[in-house]
Motif scaffolding. Structure first.
Motif, PDB file in Angstrom:
ATOM      1  N   LEU A 294     -21.910  75.662  10.043  1.00 52.37           N
ATOM      2  CA  LEU A 294     -22.600  74.898   9.024  1.00 52.37           C
ATOM      3  C   LEU A 294     -22.624  75.703   7.734  1.00 52.37           C
ATOM      4  CD1 LEU A 294     -24.394  74.904  11.889  1.00 52.37           C
ATOM      5  CD2 LEU A 294     -25.672  73.160  10.665  1.00 52.37           C
ATOM      6  N   SER A 295     -22.620  75.009   6.613  1.00 50.96           N
ATOM      7  CA  SER A 295     -22.838  75.695   5.346  1.00 50.96           C
ATOM      8  C   SER A 295     -24.253  76.252   5.331  1.00 50.96           C
ATOM      9  CB  SER A 295     -22.649  74.728   4.178  1.00 50.96           C
ATOM     10  OG  SER A 295     -23.691  73.760   4.155  1.00 50.96           O
ATOM     11  N   ALA A 296     -24.485  77.288   4.527  1.00 52.24           N
ATOM     12  CA  ALA A 296     -25.821  77.888   4.445  1.00 52.24           C
ATOM     13  C   ALA A 296     -26.844  76.864   3.984  1.00 52.24           C
ATOM     14  CB  ALA A 296     -25.784  79.084   3.498  1.00 52.24           C
ATOM     15  N   GLU A 297     -26.464  76.034   3.012  1.00 55.19           N
ATOM     16  CA  GLU A 297     -27.394  75.034   2.474  1.00 55.19           C
ATOM     17  C   GLU A 297     -27.787  74.027   3.542  1.00 55.19           C
ATOM     18  OE1 GLU A 297     -28.546  71.172   0.890  1.00 55.19           O
ATOM     19  OE2 GLU A 297     -26.577  71.597   1.786  1.00 55.19           O
ATOM     20  N   LEU A 298     -26.807  73.570   4.320  1.00 51.55           N
ATOM     21  CA  LEU A 298     -27.097  72.593   5.374  1.00 51.55           C
ATOM     22  C   LEU A 298     -27.938  73.218   6.476  1.00 51.55           C
ATOM     23  CD1 LEU A 298     -26.688  69.763   6.513  1.00 51.55           C
ATOM     24  CD2 LEU A 298     -24.543  70.573   7.532  1.00 51.55           C
ATOM     25  N   ALA A 299     -27.624  74.446   6.857  1.00 49.75           N
ATOM     26  CA  ALA A 299     -28.397  75.127   7.899  1.00 49.75           C
ATOM     27  C   ALA A 299     -29.850  75.283   7.474  1.00 49.75           C
ATOM     28  CB  ALA A 299     -27.778  76.490   8.199  1.00 49.75           C
ATOM     29  N   ASP A 300     -30.076  75.664   6.224  1.00 51.68           N
ATOM     30  CA  ASP A 300     -31.447  75.825   5.738  1.00 51.68           C
ATOM     31  C   ASP A 300     -32.196  74.496   5.735  1.00 51.68           C
ATOM     32  OD1 ASP A 300     -31.019  78.516   5.402  1.00 51.68           O
ATOM     33  OD2 ASP A 300     -30.638  78.385   3.243  1.00 51.68           O
ATOM     34  N   ARG A 301     -31.525  73.424   5.350  1.00 56.05           N
ATOM     35  CA  ARG A 301     -32.165  72.107   5.348  1.00 56.05           C
ATOM     36  C   ARG A 301     -32.602  71.712   6.752  1.00 56.05           C
ATOM     37  NH1 ARG A 301     -28.113  68.038   2.604  1.00 56.05           N
ATOM     38  NH2 ARG A 301     -29.714  66.520   3.271  1.00 56.05           N
ATOM     39  N   LEU A 302     -31.744  71.960   7.721  1.00 59.10           N
ATOM     40  CA  LEU A 302     -32.061  71.579   9.101  1.00 59.10           C
ATOM     41  C   LEU A 302     -33.177  72.448   9.670  1.00 59.10           C
ATOM     42  CD1 LEU A 302     -28.418  71.004  10.281  1.00 59.10           C
ATOM     43  CD2 LEU A 302     -30.249  69.303  10.464  1.00 59.10           C
ATOM     44  N   LEU A 303     -33.092  73.751   9.459  1.00 58.92           N
ATOM     45  CA  LEU A 303     -34.114  74.650  10.004  1.00 58.92           C
ATOM     46  C   LEU A 303     -35.459  74.458   9.317  1.00 58.92           C
ATOM     47  CD1 LEU A 303     -31.959  77.889  10.372  1.00 58.92           C
ATOM     48  CD2 LEU A 303     -32.794  76.416  12.218  1.00 58.92           C
ATOM     49  N   GLY A 304     -35.460  73.895   8.120  1.00 55.41           N
ATOM     50  CA  GLY A 304     -36.706  73.641   7.409  1.00 55.41           C
ATOM     51  C   GLY A 304     -37.387  72.349   7.799  1.00 55.41           C
ATOM     52  N   ARG A 305     -36.776  71.594   8.686  1.00 50.97           N
ATOM     53  CA  ARG A 305     -37.342  70.310   9.111  1.00 50.97           C
ATOM     54  C   ARG A 305     -38.267  70.518  10.309  1.00 50.97           C
ATOM     55  NH1 ARG A 305     -34.012  65.698   8.024  1.00 50.97           N
ATOM     56  NH2 ARG A 305     -35.228  64.635   9.655  1.00 50.97           N
ATOM     57  N   ALA A 306     -39.563  70.400  10.088  1.00 43.90           N
ATOM     58  CA  ALA A 306     -40.535  70.595  11.168  1.00 43.90           C
ATOM     59  C   ALA A 306     -40.471  69.478  12.202  1.00 43.90           C
ATOM     60  CB  ALA A 306     -41.945  70.684  10.583  1.00 43.90           C
ATOM     61  N   ASP A 307     -39.915  68.323  11.829  1.00 44.29           N
ATOM     62  CA  ASP A 307     -39.878  67.185  12.748  1.00 44.29           C
ATOM     63  C   ASP A 307     -38.700  67.232  13.719  1.00 44.29           C
ATOM     64  OD1 ASP A 307     -38.237  66.825  10.435  1.00 44.29           O
ATOM     65  OD2 ASP A 307     -37.933  64.735  11.035  1.00 44.29           O
ATOM     66  N   LEU A 308     -37.800  68.198  13.552  1.00 45.46           N
ATOM     67  CA  LEU A 308     -36.638  68.287  14.432  1.00 45.46           C
ATOM     68  C   LEU A 308     -36.859  69.375  15.470  1.00 45.46           C
ATOM     69  CD1 LEU A 308     -33.698  68.083  11.844  1.00 45.46           C
ATOM     70  CD2 LEU A 308     -34.752  66.215  13.139  1.00 45.46           C
ATOM     71  N   ASP A 309     -36.755  68.991  16.742  1.00 43.52           N
ATOM     72  CA  ASP A 309     -36.896  69.969  17.822  1.00 43.52           C
ATOM     73  C   ASP A 309     -35.537  70.592  18.096  1.00 43.52           C
ATOM     74  OD1 ASP A 309     -37.342  71.460  20.059  1.00 43.52           O
ATOM     75  OD2 ASP A 309     -38.133  69.837  21.292  1.00 43.52           O
ATOM     76  N   LEU A 310     -35.256  71.679  17.421  1.00 49.48           N
ATOM     77  CA  LEU A 310     -33.987  72.362  17.606  1.00 49.48           C
ATOM     78  C   LEU A 310     -34.058  73.445  18.679  1.00 49.48           C
ATOM     79  CD1 LEU A 310     -32.968  72.741  13.852  1.00 49.48           C
ATOM     80  CD2 LEU A 310     -32.049  71.120  15.517  1.00 49.48           C
ATOM     81  N   VAL A 311     -35.205  73.588  19.318  1.00 50.62           N
ATOM     82  CA  VAL A 311     -35.403  74.667  20.287  1.00 50.62           C
ATOM     83  C   VAL A 311     -35.402  74.169  21.722  1.00 50.62           C
ATOM     84  CG1 VAL A 311     -37.002  76.466  21.058  1.00 50.62           C
ATOM     85  CG2 VAL A 311     -36.662  76.069  18.613  1.00 50.62           C
ATOM     86  N   ASP A 312     -35.969  72.999  21.965  1.00 50.80           N
ATOM     87  CA  ASP A 312     -36.163  72.577  23.348  1.00 50.80           C
ATOM     88  C   ASP A 312     -35.306  71.370  23.715  1.00 50.80           C
ATOM     89  OD1 ASP A 312     -37.098  72.292  25.905  1.00 50.80           O
ATOM     90  OD2 ASP A 312     -39.147  71.788  25.358  1.00 50.80           O
ATOM     91  N   MET A 313     -35.827  70.163  23.511  1.00 49.27           N
ATOM     92  CA  MET A 313     -35.152  68.980  24.050  1.00 49.27           C
ATOM     93  C   MET A 313     -34.404  68.180  22.995  1.00 49.27           C
ATOM     94  SD  MET A 313     -37.127  66.605  22.506  1.00 49.27           S
ATOM     95  CE  MET A 313     -36.554  65.122  23.331  1.00 49.27           C
ATOM     96  N   GLY A 314     -34.117  68.770  21.840  1.00 47.85           N
ATOM     97  CA  GLY A 314     -33.536  68.013  20.749  1.00 47.85           C
ATOM     98  C   GLY A 314     -32.086  67.630  20.926  1.00 47.85           C
ATOM     99  N   GLY A 315     -31.469  67.981  22.017  1.00 49.63           N
ATOM    100  CA  GLY A 315     -30.104  67.567  22.263  1.00 49.63           C
ATOM    101  C   GLY A 315     -29.063  68.466  21.635  1.00 49.63           C
ATOM    102  N   VAL A 316     -29.468  69.573  21.055  1.00 48.78           N
ATOM    103  CA  VAL A 316     -28.512  70.502  20.453  1.00 48.78           C
ATOM    104  C   VAL A 316     -28.463  71.741  21.333  1.00 48.78           C
ATOM    105  CG1 VAL A 316     -27.912  71.836  18.408  1.00 48.78           C
ATOM    106  CG2 VAL A 316     -29.021  69.611  18.161  1.00 48.78           C
ATOM    107  N   GLY A 317     -27.519  71.766  22.229  1.00 43.85           N
ATOM    108  CA  GLY A 317     -27.403  72.929  23.104  1.00 43.85           C
ATOM    109  C   GLY A 317     -27.002  72.532  24.507  1.00 43.85           C
ATOM    110  N   GLY A 318     -27.046  73.473  25.390  1.00 47.65           N
ATOM    111  CA  GLY A 318     -26.699  73.303  26.791  1.00 47.65           C
ATOM    112  C   GLY A 318     -26.966  74.628  27.474  1.00 47.65           C
ATOM    113  N   THR A 319     -27.351  74.588  28.738  1.00 47.99           N
ATOM    114  CA  THR A 319     -27.760  75.810  29.417  1.00 47.99           C
ATOM    115  C   THR A 319     -26.697  76.905  29.359  1.00 47.99           C
ATOM    116  OG1 THR A 319     -29.096  74.478  30.922  1.00 47.99           O
ATOM    117  CG2 THR A 319     -28.649  76.746  31.583  1.00 47.99           C
TER     118      THR A 319
END
Length: 449
Positions: A294-319
């Protein structure tokens, strides 16, 4: 071309393949517990009545269970672009798995930052995350694009290839509008609900679709590959970037196959500026691995979104995504095998391969072409070369392709089974290329007899 003679030659080569490969034929007949008799049904996409079964593979060579050795220009349809089992990758995997252990400990390793930094050096994207396949990387990139744009649709090029991503299985129909790609299995919904489509090299069609204002991202290969190599026309990719910015749409470059263009794929070779980039197959040296940047700007926008669960069940990842074993393989491959110097060697061999094919085409005044993308070359049964995916699909000739594949395989040469593509690896030699040139010329002479 005399189609009756072609059919007779194909029948002869098919019979020879059965005679020469009794153990593979028997293994296929015994495989009653496999869906389609193969581990993955796409393995049935092979010329002849059954696939040849693998025994060993090293570098640019494959040996089957009947003892035949092949010059391998297929190279796992890019998955083995580093060559089969490069020693340095095998050592890294052995060290990580057998000596250090912890391949699936769900903890990061320092190798991951090295790989991320190297991918940034090569492709320019500032932040990276890992997957096990390019298909997964594409799925996750799509989710992130939808999240950050709040738009529902993804646009792809007709007959592009992005793995089994549901949104990508759309083509331009006879009326010039999107329709489901023929043969799609178990689509969850009408693909036009999730996707838009435009022909590669058709800017007017692209702008027409983007103007609807509902496209989160254009997911594209910088050059089409899996339908046959279709190269971008001058100015096309720059105009795609301009149009995506004009309509507030993100641009995702899928470099999984176009990585053959150079150490940083088409993105570096042609100075492209995507918002996201996906890649897989080759970067693991044969170990399952994928990544998206991801571009730095896009990554910052996504990580700054409190409504997105990027850590647990948000669908971004796999064991198993980003596991220590895959990351160790990626580091070894990128650091020691698919180097800048290796790409220069591979590209020169591919140029030699394409020249040899052109000699054969010219000798018989065939209405064919040969296309090349860095370390990848392909012969096409059309002249001029197709400029869109739909044109490329229409130029196919399955009977002719099967004959050439069987003729070559029966004489110790493997091409990618999905099309007439040849890929070079660091272990490929000039002699390998010249052997193909000679056998290809023999095949054309038999067709012309």
């Amino acid at each position: 071309m005399d189609r009756t003679r072609l059919q007779d030659l194909l029948a002869r080569e098919s019979a020879d393949a059965e005679r020469l490969n009794p153990r593979s034929k028997a293994a296929y007949a015994r495989a009653e517990h496999l869906f389609g008799r193969v581990p993955m049904t796409w393995m049935n996409k092979t010329a002849g009545a059954f696939p040849r079964y693998l025994d060993t593979a090293r570098g640019a060579r494959v040996t089957d269970i009947d003892g035949h050795e092949y010059i391998d220009f297929s190279l796992g349809d890019t998955g083995a672009m580093a060559g089969h089992s490069p020693a340095v990758v095998a050592e890294a995997v052995q060290r990580r798995f057998a000596e250090q252990g912890g391949a699936t400990a769900m903890l990061p390793t320092e190798d991951a930052e090295w790989v991320g930094a190297e991918l940034t050096r090569r492709f320019g994207l500032a932040r990276w995350s890992f997957a096990l396949t390019a298909t997964d990387a594409n799925r996750w990139a799509i989710r992130l694009a939808r999240a950050v744009t709040d738009r529902p649709k993804i646009l792809v090029n007709s007959y592009s290839y992005h793995g089994s991503v549901d949104e990508s299985l759309i083509v331009v129909g006879p009326d010039g509008h999107g329709t489901a790609r023929p043969g799609n299995v178990g689509a969850p919904c009408d693909v036009t609900l999730t996707s838009r489509v435009a022909e590669f090299n058709d800017l007017a069609q692209l702008e027409r679709e983007l103007a609807h204002g509902d496209v989160a991202a254009v997911l594209m290969e910088p050059a089409l590959t899996n339908i046959g190599i279709v190269l971008p026309e001058p100015g096309y990719l720059a105009a795609v970037r301009e149009l995506t910015r004009k309509y507030g749409t993100l641009l995702i470059n899928d470099e999984t196959h176009t990585f053959s263009a150079g150490p940083g794929g088409c993105t570096a070779a042609w100075d492209l500026e995507p918002d996201l980039l996906t890649i897989g197959k080759a970067i693991g040296g044969g170990i399952p691995a994928g990544a998206y940047g991801l571009s730095a700007e896009l990554a910052d926008r996504l990580l700054g979104r409190a409504d997105l669960d990027l850590v647990d069940m948000g669908g971004v990842g796999g064991t198993l995504a980003g596991n220590a074993l895959s990351v160790a393989a990626m580091r070894a491959t990128l650091e020691h095998v698919l180097t800048d110097e290796a790409f220069a060697h591979m590209a020169k061999l591919s140029e030699r391969f394409a020249a040899g094919v052109q000699q054969g085409i010219d000798a018989h005044a065939l209405p064919w072409t040969v296309s090349r993308l860095g370390a990848r070359s392909e012969y096409r049964f059309a002249s001029p070369a197709p400029r869109t995916g739909t044109e490329s699909e229409a130029a196919g000739d399955p009977e002719l392709e099967d004959f050439l594949h069987l003729y070559l395989a029966n004489r110790g040469i493997l091409l990618t089974p999905f099309h007439s593509m040849a890929l070079m690896c660091p272990d490929t030699t000039e002699q390998d290329v010249d052997t193909h040139t000679r056998v290809f010329a023999d095949a054309l002479a038999e067709l012309a007899h």
